[in-house]
Design a protein around this motif. Structure first.
Motif, PDB file in Angstrom:
ATOM      1  N   ASP A   6       0.830  -1.206   0.000  1.00  0.00           N
ATOM      2  CA  ASP A   6       0.000   0.000   0.000  1.00  0.00           C
ATOM      3  C   ASP A   6       0.868   1.261   0.000  1.00  0.00           C
ATOM      4  N   LEU A   7       0.601   2.182  -0.917  1.00  0.00           N
ATOM      5  CA  LEU A   7       1.381   3.429  -1.004  1.00  0.00           C
ATOM      6  C   LEU A   7       0.491   4.666  -0.837  1.00  0.00           C
ATOM      7  N   SER A   8      -0.672   4.490  -0.214  1.00  0.00           N
ATOM      8  CA  SER A   8      -1.567   5.634  -0.004  1.00  0.00           C
ATOM      9  C   SER A   8      -0.840   6.711   0.789  1.00  0.00           C
ATOM     10  N   GLY A   9      -0.973   7.968   0.345  1.00  0.00           N
ATOM     11  CA  GLY A   9      -0.352   9.088   1.056  1.00  0.00           C
ATOM     12  C   GLY A   9       1.107   9.306   0.690  1.00  0.00           C
ATOM     13  N   LYS A  10       1.656   8.445  -0.132  1.00  0.00           N
ATOM     14  CA  LYS A  10       3.070   8.597  -0.522  1.00  0.00           C
ATOM     15  C   LYS A  10       3.182   9.366  -1.838  1.00  0.00           C
ATOM     16  N   TYR A 234       7.913  -3.826  -4.012  1.00  0.00           N
ATOM     17  CA  TYR A 234       8.553  -4.297  -2.781  1.00  0.00           C
ATOM     18  C   TYR A 234       9.559  -3.262  -2.273  1.00  0.00           C
ATOM     19  N   PHE A 235      10.461  -2.822  -3.168  1.00  0.00           N
ATOM     20  CA  PHE A 235      11.499  -1.862  -2.749  1.00  0.00           C
ATOM     21  C   PHE A 235      10.916  -0.472  -2.465  1.00  0.00           C
ATOM     22  N   ALA A 236       9.785  -0.137  -3.091  1.00  0.00           N
ATOM     23  CA  ALA A 236       9.193   1.203  -2.927  1.00  0.00           C
ATOM     24  C   ALA A 236       8.301   1.300  -1.695  1.00  0.00           C
ATOM     25  N   SER A 237       7.910   0.158  -1.149  1.00  0.00           N
ATOM     26  CA  SER A 237       6.940   0.159  -0.045  1.00  0.00           C
ATOM     27  C   SER A 237       7.623  -0.239   1.261  1.00  0.00           C
TER      28      SER A 237
END
Ligand code: NDP
Length: 257
Positions: A6-10, A234-237
């Protein structure tokens, strides 16, 4: 169900997002809820990609940037920070290909390949790193290559400048990871084998690639659209909160033999 990606808010910045893998990465991050900043030199292409990303329900900010120009990098990073207030994720993706044999490689081509694929990866990471250090949080994903680890076999196509640059990306990833490990920033890299894009379409479409893949890639094929997204996410979260300084080869097993 928990979504580890999940990347919400990023806020994610993707360089080289006017074509190819950069567009795919930007969309994959948007699908996980991140707002997206994209940059490249071809502004019309960026505007089209911006619309595609906004259609996924997130915000998108496009800014022209030639990553060979450090002033333009500083200006672009400042503009993204001013627009979104922060940068959580950097996909350091802009790059150029080259398959000139060493004895024919000119100074200009060498400099362009090293400048775009290695120097710029550092310059963009340095400028975005300053923003991330202020916030005490960051996920940097450098785009290396199969050629961060191995060269092409004899009798195929030599990639001397590209290999030198992408090998450098692997070690730069480790160096930045160690420097910033206690400051809330992870730095990792992906190492794709061959995937269809403007950079590789000639090699993949002429038939020259297939016998090489049969001989050297255990899966015997090029990568398909979408097969890099899991590694990037994977690496971004925060799924990768205890992973830094790594390069993950997504290569059908190529580097296993
Ligand atoms: P593309 O040619 O489709 O995309 C390259 C992107 O980089 C474009 O958006 C281009 O934008 C941008 N770019 C190139 N030079 C500059 C510059 N000076 N300033 C700003 N942006 C620039 O190729 P791919 O999508 O295949 O490549 C993306 C990354 O993936 C590269 O780092 C490449 O080395 C890497 N890679 C690709 C593989 C593959 O098989 N496709 C395999 C392994 C790694 P614009 O021209 O608009 O500036």
């Amino acid at each position: 169900m928990k979504n580890y990606f999940d990347l919400s808010g990023k806020v994610a910045l993707v360089t080289g997002a006017s074509s190819g893998l950069g567009v795919q990465f930007a969309k994959a991050l948007a699908e996980q809820g991140a707002d997206i900043a994209i940059c490249a030199r071809r502004v019309e292409r960026l505007e089209a990609v911006k619309k595609e990303i906004e259609a996924l329900g997130v915000k998108c900010f496009a800014h022209k940037c030639d990553v060979l120009n450090t002033d333009e990098i500083r200006e672009m990073v400042k503009a993204v920070e001013e627009h979104f207030g922060k940068i959580d994720i950097l996909i350091n993706n802009a790059g150029v290909g080259d398959a000139t044999p060493s004895e024919e490689l000119t100074d200009d081509t060498w400099r362009n390949v090293i400048g775009t694929n290695l120097d710029a990866v550092f310059y963009v990471a340095r400028e975005v790193g300053k923003v991330m250090l202020k916030n005490g949080y960051g996920k940097i994903v450098n785009v290396g290559s199969l050629h961060s680890e191995v060269v092409m076999p004899p009798g195929t196509w030599p990639v001397p400048a590209y290999t030198a640059a992408k090998g450098g990306v692997k070690m730069l990833t480790k160096s930045l990871a160690v420097e910033w490990a206690r400051k809330g920033i992870t730095v990792n890299a992906i190492g794709p084998a061959y995937f269809g894009s403007e950079m590789t379409n000639d090699i993949l479409s002429t038939g020259g690639f297939d016998p090489v893949a049969q001989a050297y890639c255990p899966m015997g094929r090029a990568g398909k659209e979408g097969e890099l997204n899991g590694a990037v996410l994977y690496f971004a979260s925060d799924a990768s909160s205890y992973t830094t300084g790594q390069i993950l080869y997504i290569d059908g097993g190529w580097t296993a033999i």
